[in-house]
Design an enzyme around this catalytic site. Structure first.
Site, PDB file in Angstrom:
ATOM      1  N   ALA A   1       0.888  -1.169   0.000  1.00 58.67           N
ATOM      2  CA  ALA A   1       0.000   0.000   0.000  1.00 58.67           C
ATOM      3  C   ALA A   1       0.916   1.206   0.000  1.00 58.67           C
ATOM      4  O   ALA A   1       1.619   1.429   0.971  1.00 58.67           O
ATOM      5  CB  ALA A   1      -0.914   0.000   1.221  1.00 58.67           C
ATOM      6  N   CYS A   2       0.932   1.955  -1.086  1.00 60.02           N
ATOM      7  CA  CYS A   2       2.098   2.769  -1.340  1.00 60.02           C
ATOM      8  C   CYS A   2       1.777   4.114  -1.972  1.00 60.02           C
ATOM      9  O   CYS A   2       0.631   4.451  -2.230  1.00 60.02           O
ATOM     10  CB  CYS A   2       3.028   2.001  -2.290  1.00 60.02           C
ATOM     11  SG  CYS A   2       3.149   0.241  -1.941  1.00 60.02           S
ATOM     12  N   GLY A   3       2.859   4.875  -2.264  1.00 64.90           N
ATOM     13  CA  GLY A   3       2.754   6.103  -3.020  1.00 64.90           C
ATOM     14  C   GLY A   3       3.222   5.874  -4.445  1.00 64.90           C
ATOM     15  O   GLY A   3       4.279   5.271  -4.664  1.00 64.90           O
TER      16      GLY A   3
END
Length: 479
Positions: free
Chosen positions: A27-29
């Protein structure tokens, strides 16, 4: 290949108790910067690194603040830069497209590294291609934490010369396919071949189009760790960046993004079923483009120790190299909710229905950005829980990221042509060859009209209701 025979990436523990490395999630940018006209410059790379730093809060670090979950950048091969550093290392590069670059994670032990490099070189030669030279990638690990240093690999680049006589086919992707074949064989022979230190061999990228710089880093550390990225002759018109958050899992150097074709924000919740279906299909796949090379890659299309996004990337890569465009492959894997869509054209419905017989959806929440070095696109799955926003400026700069403001004051309001956000189930594509943005409706309608999908369904799809009725079997009588 059986998952039980795979090894966890370096830095990750083996399966134990309630932990299984196959449940790794991200779950990231995510973000990218692209010059729509395809004009390369170091400014694009610099701006992408700035976007990455401004996505720091989307990533994560351990109890050591200087040990990150992972960060990196994917860009087009910077030919001017690579030609210069190749000459500094005693070999010459041919024109762009006539060579590929492999970005490798290798062991620091010299003898073990030499063993792995020779095995890779032998595979390159066996596939009729040429090893032009090797280069140790300069790195500066002074800012990274002890946890990251404990599993830090040595970064090496291998340069592979193209030999058309040994390629399958003469299309523009023939060399890229051959590099894929070489990489898959190297992974099977070294990483998954039973060597006790095999997990220390990893290929971040091996391509004649793109290169990946990544690691178990924080976003701020990427440009320090890789001085290459600060060189003025590192130029690109497309740069894709990622800041990783390992959701309830362990970070590692290998699981940092970008992957070879995509970056991903979210989770693939259907990953176990998706992966098992790919294992089931491997023995029946056919491809004229791969020809006799196909059995070399279908032993293990999905890497068993990758996170959910890496396994998605494995399948996207295979579908693309087997002849589909990246948007086509993405539409197969992340379809819109089409069955009861009242306003969708019949051609698009037929496209999705046809492909539903070939592949099940890879459902998230997921936001996917993909690039092959010529196009860069993004797609949001039907749940729409990982929104992405983009800006298009009057001079042809396109910036997309997990949120707004990632370039700070570099884009003034009066320079913005328009801005929008990605919609659930929709796709956004920038084609640097065409020099324009192709919107969701045009892109998908064109894809749907490429083949007579409705006719194929009408002529070949067998419905259960169409099967002839049969008499019920009498129940067994037991004395």
């Amino acid at each position: 290949m059986n998952r039980a025979n795979s090894q966890p990436p370096r830095g990750a523990p083996p399966k134990q108790g309630l932990y299984d490395p196959h449940f790794e999630r991200d779950a990231c940018g995510v973000g990218f910067v692209v010059n729509m006209k395809g004009e390369r410059s170091h400014t694009i790379v610099r701006q992408a690194l700035k976007v990455l730093v401004n996505l720091s809060h989307r990533g994560a670090c351990g109890c050591e603040e200087n040990t990150g979950d992972g960060a990196g950048l994917l860009m087009q091969l910077p030919h001017t830069f690579f030609a210069r550093v190749a000459a500094e290392n005693g070999f010459a590069l041919p024109e762009p497209g006539r060579y590929g670059v492999g970005m490798l994670f290798l062991p620091k032990d010299a003898a073990l590294r030499a063993e792995f490099e020779e095995k890779l070189a032998a595979l390159i030669r066996a596939e009729g291609q040429t090893v032009l030279g090797w280069r140790t990638v300069p790195t500066d690990n002074s800012p990274i934490g002890q946890t990251a240093k404990a599993s830090e690999p040595l970064m090496r680049q291998v340069f592979v010369g193209r030999n058309d006589a040994a390629l399958v086919g003469a299309d523009e992707m023939a060399f890229e396919r051959k590099l894929y074949v070489i990489r898959k064989q190297a992974e099977l022979a070294i990483r998954y071949g039973g060597h006790p230190q095999g997990e220390q061999f990893y290929v971040s990228s091996l391509s004649c189009r793109t290169v990946v710089y990544k690691g178990m880093l924080t976003p701020e550390q990427v440009s320090v760790y890789f001085p290459d990225l600060l060189a003025p002759d590192v130029e690109a018109s497309i740069a894709v960046v990622h800041s990783r958050f390992s959701t309830n899992t362990f970070p590692s150097w290998e699981r940092a993004h970008p992957n070879r074709y995509l970056i991903h924000n979210g989770e693939i919740n259907t990953i176990r079923g998706n992966e098992n279906w790919m294992y089931a299909r491997q023995s029946i796949l056919k491809s004229d483009l791969f020809g006799d090379d196909l059995p070399k890659v279908t032993q293990q299309i999905v890497d068993p120790d990758g996170a959910d996004s890496a396994r998605f990337d494995n399948v996207l890569e295979f579908l693309h190299l087997a002849g589909r465009s990246l948007p086509h492959a993405a539409m197969m894997m992340i379809p819109e909710p089409w069955a009861n869509h009242e306003t969708m054209s019949d051609e698009k419905k037929a496209f999705y229905e046809y492909h539903s017989t070939l592949m099940e959806p890879w459902d998230g929440p997921a936001s996917i950005v993909f690039s092959d070095g010529t196009i860069v696109g993004a797609v949001l799955d039907r749940n729409g829980l990982r929104p992405s926003r983009y800006y298009v400026t009057k001079d042809g700069l396109v910036v997309m990221a997990s949120e707004v403001g990632v370039l700070g004051d570099e884009i003034s309001p009066e320079d913005v042509e328009y801005k929008a956000r990605l919609q659930p189930g929709r796709m956004f594509l920038v084609d640097t060859q065409a020099g324009r943005i192709i919107d969701d409706q045009e892109l998908k309608q064109t894809m749907a009209n490429d083949h007579p999908y409705r006719q194929w369904l009408d002529e070949n799809l067998l419905e259960l209701d169409d099967l002839p009725a049969v008499d019920a079997l009498a129940a067994n009588e037991h004395a």
